[in-house]
Design an enzyme around this catalytic site. Structure first.
Site, PDB file in Angstrom:
ATOM      1  N   LYS A 108      44.419  18.836  27.546  1.00 34.20           N
ATOM      2  CA  LYS A 108      44.004  19.149  28.881  1.00 34.20           C
ATOM      3  C   LYS A 108      45.283  19.524  29.614  1.00 34.20           C
ATOM      4  O   LYS A 108      46.159  18.929  29.303  1.00 34.20           O
ATOM      5  CB  LYS A 108      43.192  18.329  29.533  1.00 34.20           C
ATOM      6  CG  LYS A 108      42.280  18.927  30.664  1.00 34.20           C
ATOM      7  CD  LYS A 108      41.075  19.558  30.225  1.00 34.20           C
ATOM      8  CE  LYS A 108      39.987  20.052  31.111  1.00 34.20           C
ATOM      9  NZ  LYS A 108      38.544  20.510  30.551  1.00 34.20           N
ATOM     10  N   SER A 360      34.876  29.587  22.553  1.00 32.48           N
ATOM     11  CA  SER A 360      36.520  29.696  22.499  1.00 32.48           C
ATOM     12  C   SER A 360      36.967  29.440  21.195  1.00 32.48           C
ATOM     13  O   SER A 360      37.977  30.230  20.846  1.00 32.48           O
ATOM     14  CB  SER A 360      37.017  28.557  23.640  1.00 32.48           C
ATOM     15  OG  SER A 360      36.899  28.746  24.730  1.00 32.48           O
TER      16      SER A 360
END
Ligand code: NAD
Length: 434
Positions: A108, A360
């Protein structure tokens, strides 16, 4: 988010790990490994502003665990970003990728900025500056970012372009969520809502639901909320309540969801209407607050807006027997046992909203092979993964007599644990196992 809350969010995240460990078949070493993110990078990004002044922004990128593959996870631009928050989000990505069986670990990133205060040129300079700092940290085989809060397809396109310039080769697979002409995947736009929809379709099969008898409330009418409401409506479900940040609307016999989507996207407002073509007429409906929406007597409640919506304070008043967490973290850890005690089934976020990261993954696969799929192929492959993994988690829940969230963590932990242990644990190195 204050630093103190942010530290709690990481502690809270790894608290789930200890709970899952009690039901999982993994070595204690695995848990110890997963409590510590593999790498965390803090960067300073100097940006020349439009008025000639210089501002220096702080950004982070965390790679939590890469045992199962390159780390994967979004980048958010938000004034409240903190390192512990990014660590917690990266941790959740490790589990989200594992629960749907993707060959990825979790990552992240974030930049402390309010992007609404920047001009478009400033935003582009900030984005390119951030990628310059991350250029040796991210990569198609190491760490693959994607959009998150306040970042979008265009920003992903800038990031891909900057990375490609630095490395002097076009590298679309370094990032996902790109615009379609720059290597984005068809079917990414509705993937999160669609993944949750496939979970609900499995539940429909298991519980022999008749869609026209099932009443649904959706909190949050943005990307994910609109798509799942549209798909359920098309199957005959009665979507009786929806809301956005301004409040909600309720109609006992259900809304015509395409009309609500049409008016919301035209006027940016949620209005109770029925549209024929582009002509919309107001219909009778009740205004409700977001808090009231959560407590409605419906069969399925879909929080698709924000975290921390169902808490110890309101959990006992939730009437829906099924809650599908499309948002990340809408149910707090204090609320979980209260819902469980009342027999509520919570389809947890790491499973229910994993459709987004799954498509994704498809984008990354297409970029690496240079061969692009049709939308129908994307939907079929997403359906296969979501239905299969929903059933793995559901069966684990039933076999072990645990709640569905813990079951999702157990499934993920077993998969990650298997990968970590296959490189050897203390038991192996001390000769206790062969
Ligand atoms: P979005 O910005 O498109 O929509 C969010 C919606 O929530 C908007 O309609 C907004 O008005 C509404 N909202 C904001 N505050 C609210 C409040 N207090 N009460 C009720 N509604 C409120 O965002 P999105 O992409 O649909 O994401 C929604 C949730 O799903 C987030 O938690 C996000 O992290 C999660 N999620 C999204 C994706 C994705 O691919 N879009 C993937 C995984 C998880």
């Amino acid at each position: 988010m204050a630093a103190h809350d942010a530290r709690n969010i990481f502690d809270d995240a790894i608290g789930r790990l200890d709970q899952a460990f009690q039901h999982a078949d993994v070595d204690q070493e695995v848990v110890e490994r997963l409590k510590h993110p593999k790498q965390a990078l803090t960067v300073s990004i100097p940006v020349r502003m439009d008025d000639g002044s210089l501002r220096v922004f702080t950004g982070y990128r965390v790679r939590h665990d890469d045992t199962r593959g390159p780390t994967k996870g979004g980048i958010r631009y938000h004034p409240d970003v903190t390192l512990p928050e990014v660590q917690a989000l990266a941790f959740w990505m490790t589990f989200k990728c594992a629960v749907v069986g993707l060959p990825y670990g979790g990552g992240k990133g974030g930049v402390i900025v309010n992007p609404k205060e920047l001009s478009r040129l400033e935003l582009e300079r900030l984005t390119r500056g951030y990628v310059e700092q991350l250029a040796d940290f991210i990569g198609p085989e190491t760490d693959v970012p994607a959009p998150d809060v306040y970042t979008n397809a265009m920003i992903m396109g800038w990031m891909m372009d900057e990375y490609s310039k630095i490395h002097r080769r076009r590298t679309p697979a370094v990032i996902t969520g790109k615009p379609i002409p720059l290597g984005g995947s068809l079917g990414r736009d509705d993937a999160t809502g669609r993944g949750a929809y496939y979970c609900l379709k499995e539940l429909e099969r298991k519980r022999n639901w008749k869609p026209d008898q099932i009443r649904v409330a959706v909190q949050g009418f943005g990307n994910a909320g609109q798509h799942i409401a549209r798909m359920l409506h098309a199957d005959g479900y009665r979507v009786v309540a929806v809301s956005d940040s301004q409040g909600g609307i309720y109609k006992h016999d259900g809304f015509d969801v395409p009309s609500l989507i049409h008016i919301k996207n035209e006027s940016r407002k949620l209005q109770a209407v029925y549209c024929t073509g582009s002509v919309c007429e107001a219909i009778d409906a009740q205004s409700i607050s977001n808090a009231e929406l959560l407590e409605l007597e419906v069969d399925v409640l879909i929080p698709a807006a924000l975290e921390n919506q169902i808490t110890a304070e309101n959990a006992e008043r939730i009437q829906a027997p099924v809650i599908v967490e499309v948002a990340n973290g809408p149910v707090t850890s204090e609320a979980d046992p209260l819902l469980g005690r009342n027999g509520r089934l919570v389809v947890p976020d790491i499973l229910a909203n994993a459709g987004g990261v799954t498509v994704s993954y498809f984008e990354w696969v297409q970029n690496r092979s240079g061969y692009y799929w049709t939308e129908e192929q994307v939907h079929a492959r997403l359906r296969e993964i979501m239905c299969r993994e929903f059933n793995v988690v559901y069966d684990t829940m039933q076999q072990k007599g645990i709640d569905m969230r813990t079951a999702a963590y157990v499934v993920a932990l077993n998969r990650i644990g298997e990968a970590i242990s296959s490189q050897g644990t203390m038991q192996f190195f001390t000769g206790k196992i062969k």
